[in-house]
Motif scaffolding. Structure first.
Motif, PDB file in Angstrom:
ATOM      1  N   ARG A  48       0.831  -1.205   0.000  1.00  0.00           N
ATOM      2  CA  ARG A  48       0.000   0.000   0.000  1.00  0.00           C
ATOM      3  C   ARG A  48       0.864   1.253   0.000  1.00  0.00           C
ATOM      4  O   ARG A  48       1.767   1.395   0.801  1.00  0.00           O
ATOM      5  N   LYS A  49       0.567   2.151  -0.896  1.00  0.00           N
ATOM      6  CA  LYS A  49       1.293   3.423  -0.970  1.00  0.00           C
ATOM      7  C   LYS A  49       0.648   4.426  -0.033  1.00  0.00           C
ATOM      8  O   LYS A  49      -0.570   4.432   0.144  1.00  0.00           O
ATOM      9  N   ALA A  50       1.456   5.273   0.561  1.00  0.00           N
ATOM     10  CA  ALA A  50       0.947   6.340   1.418  1.00  0.00           C
ATOM     11  C   ALA A  50       0.337   7.441   0.550  1.00  0.00           C
ATOM     12  O   ALA A  50       0.792   7.694  -0.561  1.00  0.00           O
ATOM     13  N   THR A  51      -0.683   8.063   1.055  1.00  0.00           N
ATOM     14  CA  THR A  51      -1.301   9.200   0.372  1.00  0.00           C
ATOM     15  C   THR A  51      -1.156  10.429   1.269  1.00  0.00           C
ATOM     16  O   THR A  51      -0.953  10.295   2.479  1.00  0.00           O
ATOM     17  N   PRO A  52      -1.260  11.624   0.715  1.00  0.00           N
ATOM     18  CA  PRO A  52      -1.182  12.822   1.547  1.00  0.00           C
ATOM     19  C   PRO A  52      -2.209  12.821   2.677  1.00  0.00           C
ATOM     20  O   PRO A  52      -1.943  13.329   3.764  1.00  0.00           O
ATOM     21  N   LYS A  53      -3.367  12.220   2.437  1.00  0.00           N
ATOM     22  CA  LYS A  53      -4.402  12.173   3.475  1.00  0.00           C
ATOM     23  C   LYS A  53      -3.905  11.439   4.731  1.00  0.00           C
ATOM     24  O   LYS A  53      -4.335  11.737   5.842  1.00  0.00           O
ATOM     25  N   ASP A  54      -2.975  10.474   4.539  1.00  0.00           N
ATOM     26  CA  ASP A  54      -2.413   9.746   5.684  1.00  0.00           C
ATOM     27  C   ASP A  54      -1.635  10.659   6.618  1.00  0.00           C
ATOM     28  O   ASP A  54      -1.449  10.340   7.790  1.00  0.00           O
ATOM     29  N   PHE A  55      -1.166  11.787   6.116  1.00  0.00           N
ATOM     30  CA  PHE A  55      -0.319  12.685   6.899  1.00  0.00           C
ATOM     31  C   PHE A  55      -0.974  14.025   7.190  1.00  0.00           C
ATOM     32  O   PHE A  55      -0.363  14.891   7.799  1.00  0.00           O
ATOM     33  N   LEU A  56      -2.199  14.199   6.745  1.00  0.00           N
ATOM     34  CA  LEU A  56      -2.891  15.465   6.937  1.00  0.00           C
ATOM     35  C   LEU A  56      -3.488  15.513   8.340  1.00  0.00           C
ATOM     36  O   LEU A  56      -4.276  14.647   8.712  1.00  0.00           O
ATOM     37  N   PRO A  57      -3.120  16.512   9.141  1.00  0.00           N
ATOM     38  CA  PRO A  57      -3.665  16.596  10.509  1.00  0.00           C
ATOM     39  C   PRO A  57      -5.176  16.802  10.485  1.00  0.00           C
ATOM     40  O   PRO A  57      -5.694  17.497   9.617  1.00  0.00           O
ATOM     41  N   GLN A  58      -5.852  16.194  11.425  1.00  0.00           N
ATOM     42  CA  GLN A  58      -7.291  16.391  11.592  1.00  0.00           C
ATOM     43  C   GLN A  58      -7.489  17.279  12.811  1.00  0.00           C
ATOM     44  O   GLN A  58      -7.370  16.837  13.939  1.00  0.00           O
ATOM     45  N   TRP A  59      -7.766  18.536  12.574  1.00  0.00           N
ATOM     46  CA  TRP A  59      -7.930  19.494  13.660  1.00  0.00           C
ATOM     47  C   TRP A  59      -9.355  19.452  14.185  1.00  0.00           C
ATOM     48  O   TRP A  59     -10.277  19.076  13.489  1.00  0.00           O
ATOM     49  N   ASP A  60      -9.498  19.875  15.421  1.00  0.00           N
ATOM     50  CA  ASP A  60     -10.802  20.021  16.068  1.00  0.00           C
ATOM     51  C   ASP A  60     -11.586  18.716  16.065  1.00  0.00           C
ATOM     52  O   ASP A  60     -12.641  18.594  15.465  1.00  0.00           O
ATOM     53  N   ARG A  61     -11.060  17.735  16.755  1.00  0.00           N
ATOM     54  CA  ARG A  61     -11.755  16.451  16.862  1.00  0.00           C
ATOM     55  C   ARG A  61     -12.580  16.381  18.140  1.00  0.00           C
ATOM     56  O   ARG A  61     -12.813  15.323  18.679  1.00  0.00           O
ATOM     57  N   GLY A  62     -12.989  17.537  18.616  1.00  0.00           N
ATOM     58  CA  GLY A  62     -13.765  17.600  19.849  1.00  0.00           C
ATOM     59  C   GLY A  62     -15.102  16.904  19.722  1.00  0.00           C
ATOM     60  O   GLY A  62     -15.465  16.392  18.665  1.00  0.00           O
ATOM     61  N   PRO A  63     -15.851  16.915  20.803  1.00  0.00           N
ATOM     62  CA  PRO A  63     -17.156  16.264  20.776  1.00  0.00           C
ATOM     63  C   PRO A  63     -18.056  16.903  19.720  1.00  0.00           C
ATOM     64  O   PRO A  63     -18.041  18.110  19.528  1.00  0.00           O
ATOM     65  N   LYS A  64     -18.832  16.094  19.056  1.00  0.00           N
ATOM     66  CA  LYS A  64     -19.698  16.593  17.990  1.00  0.00           C
ATOM     67  C   LYS A  64     -20.937  17.281  18.559  1.00  0.00           C
ATOM     68  O   LYS A  64     -21.469  18.187  17.989  1.00  0.00           O
ATOM     69  N   GLU A  65     -21.434  16.802  19.696  1.00  0.00           N
ATOM     70  CA  GLU A  65     -22.598  17.447  20.284  1.00  0.00           C
ATOM     71  C   GLU A  65     -22.152  18.396  21.390  1.00  0.00           C
ATOM     72  O   GLU A  65     -21.076  18.240  21.957  1.00  0.00           O
ATOM     73  N   ALA A  66     -22.972  19.367  21.679  1.00  0.00           N
ATOM     74  CA  ALA A  66     -22.637  20.363  22.695  1.00  0.00           C
ATOM     75  C   ALA A  66     -22.637  19.709  24.072  1.00  0.00           C
ATOM     76  O   ALA A  66     -23.473  18.860  24.379  1.00  0.00           O
ATOM     77  N   MET A  67     -21.679  20.109  24.882  1.00  0.00           N
ATOM     78  CA  MET A  67     -21.594  19.594  26.241  1.00  0.00           C
ATOM     79  C   MET A  67     -22.446  20.464  27.153  1.00  0.00           C
ATOM     80  O   MET A  67     -22.539  21.670  26.948  1.00  0.00           O
ATOM     81  N   ASP A  68     -23.064  19.857  28.169  1.00  0.00           N
ATOM     82  CA  ASP A  68     -23.746  20.683  29.144  1.00  0.00           C
ATOM     83  C   ASP A  68     -22.719  21.193  30.149  1.00  0.00           C
ATOM     84  O   ASP A  68     -21.559  20.785  30.145  1.00  0.00           O
ATOM     85  N   TRP A  69     -23.129  22.103  31.010  1.00  0.00           N
ATOM     86  CA  TRP A  69     -22.159  22.761  31.882  1.00  0.00           C
ATOM     87  C   TRP A  69     -21.545  21.799  32.894  1.00  0.00           C
ATOM     88  O   TRP A  69     -20.399  21.961  33.300  1.00  0.00           O
ATOM     89  N   GLN A  70     -22.286  20.742  33.297  1.00  0.00           N
ATOM     90  CA  GLN A  70     -21.715  19.779  34.249  1.00  0.00           C
ATOM     91  C   GLN A  70     -20.549  19.019  33.599  1.00  0.00           C
ATOM     92  O   GLN A  70     -19.525  18.785  34.241  1.00  0.00           O
ATOM     93  N   ASP A  71     -20.722  18.647  32.321  1.00  0.00           N
ATOM     94  CA  ASP A  71     -19.648  17.949  31.614  1.00  0.00           C
ATOM     95  C   ASP A  71     -18.442  18.866  31.417  1.00  0.00           C
ATOM     96  O   ASP A  71     -17.295  18.432  31.526  1.00  0.00           O
ATOM     97  N   MET A  72     -18.716  20.150  31.095  1.00  0.00           N
ATOM     98  CA  MET A  72     -17.612  21.103  30.937  1.00  0.00           C
ATOM     99  C   MET A  72     -16.840  21.272  32.236  1.00  0.00           C
ATOM    100  O   MET A  72     -15.615  21.284  32.243  1.00  0.00           O
ATOM    101  N   LEU A  73     -17.580  21.401  33.345  1.00  0.00           N
ATOM    102  CA  LEU A  73     -16.927  21.560  34.650  1.00  0.00           C
ATOM    103  C   LEU A  73     -16.090  20.324  34.987  1.00  0.00           C
ATOM    104  O   LEU A  73     -14.956  20.439  35.452  1.00  0.00           O
ATOM    105  N   ALA A  74     -16.631  19.146  34.722  1.00  0.00           N
ATOM    106  CA  ALA A  74     -15.888  17.908  34.982  1.00  0.00           C
ATOM    107  C   ALA A  74     -14.624  17.846  34.124  1.00  0.00           C
ATOM    108  O   ALA A  74     -13.562  17.433  34.603  1.00  0.00           O
ATOM    109  N   ALA A  75     -14.717  18.286  32.853  1.00  0.00           N
ATOM    110  CA  ALA A  75     -13.547  18.274  31.972  1.00  0.00           C
ATOM    111  C   ALA A  75     -12.488  19.246  32.468  1.00  0.00           C
ATOM    112  O   ALA A  75     -11.290  18.929  32.468  1.00  0.00           O
ATOM    113  N   VAL A  76     -12.910  20.425  32.905  1.00  0.00           N
ATOM    114  CA  VAL A  76     -11.953  21.410  33.412  1.00  0.00           C
ATOM    115  C   VAL A  76     -11.284  20.896  34.681  1.00  0.00           C
ATOM    116  O   VAL A  76     -10.068  21.026  34.852  1.00  0.00           O
TER     117      VAL A  76
END
Length: 109
Positions: A48-76
């Protein structure tokens, strides 16, 4: 930016970017991904040959749905513990998240 450029000029630049590709850091990510794929393929055997996509950074992989404030506080609080910080909320890390949020709200009214 709107002080020095008109809306029409910004629209033209947006159109140009759609045709020619992104400017700035996004473009550099793509160029370096192409370079990394080329170097990787020269050192790789058959298969298998490498493609540029194999090396392209994926930015902002955060949660897709909005967090409620309790989850945000727990994360902090979790980040604070990992970084060796102190929890100065009443009761330390054992405090109820709702109580902490209520105290913050009352202090900043």
């Amino acid at each position: 930016m709107l002080r020095t450029h008109s809306s029409a000029e910004l629209t033209e630049w947006m159109g140009y970017e759609k045709i020619s590709g992104p400017f700035g850091p996004e473009r550099m990510d793509g160029l370096f991904a192409m370079l990394c794929a080329t170097v990787s393929n020269t050192a790789r055997g058959k298969g298998r040959k490498a493609t540029p996509k194999d090396f392209l950074p994926q930015w902002d992989r955060g949660p897709k749905e909005a967090m409620d404030w309790q989850d945000m506080l727990a994360a902090v609080k979790a980040m604070n513990r990992r970084l060796g910080g102190q929890d100065l909320t009443e009761g330390g890390g054992d405090g109820d998240a709702r109580r902490v949020a209520r105290q913050y709200r009352d202090q900043h009214r």
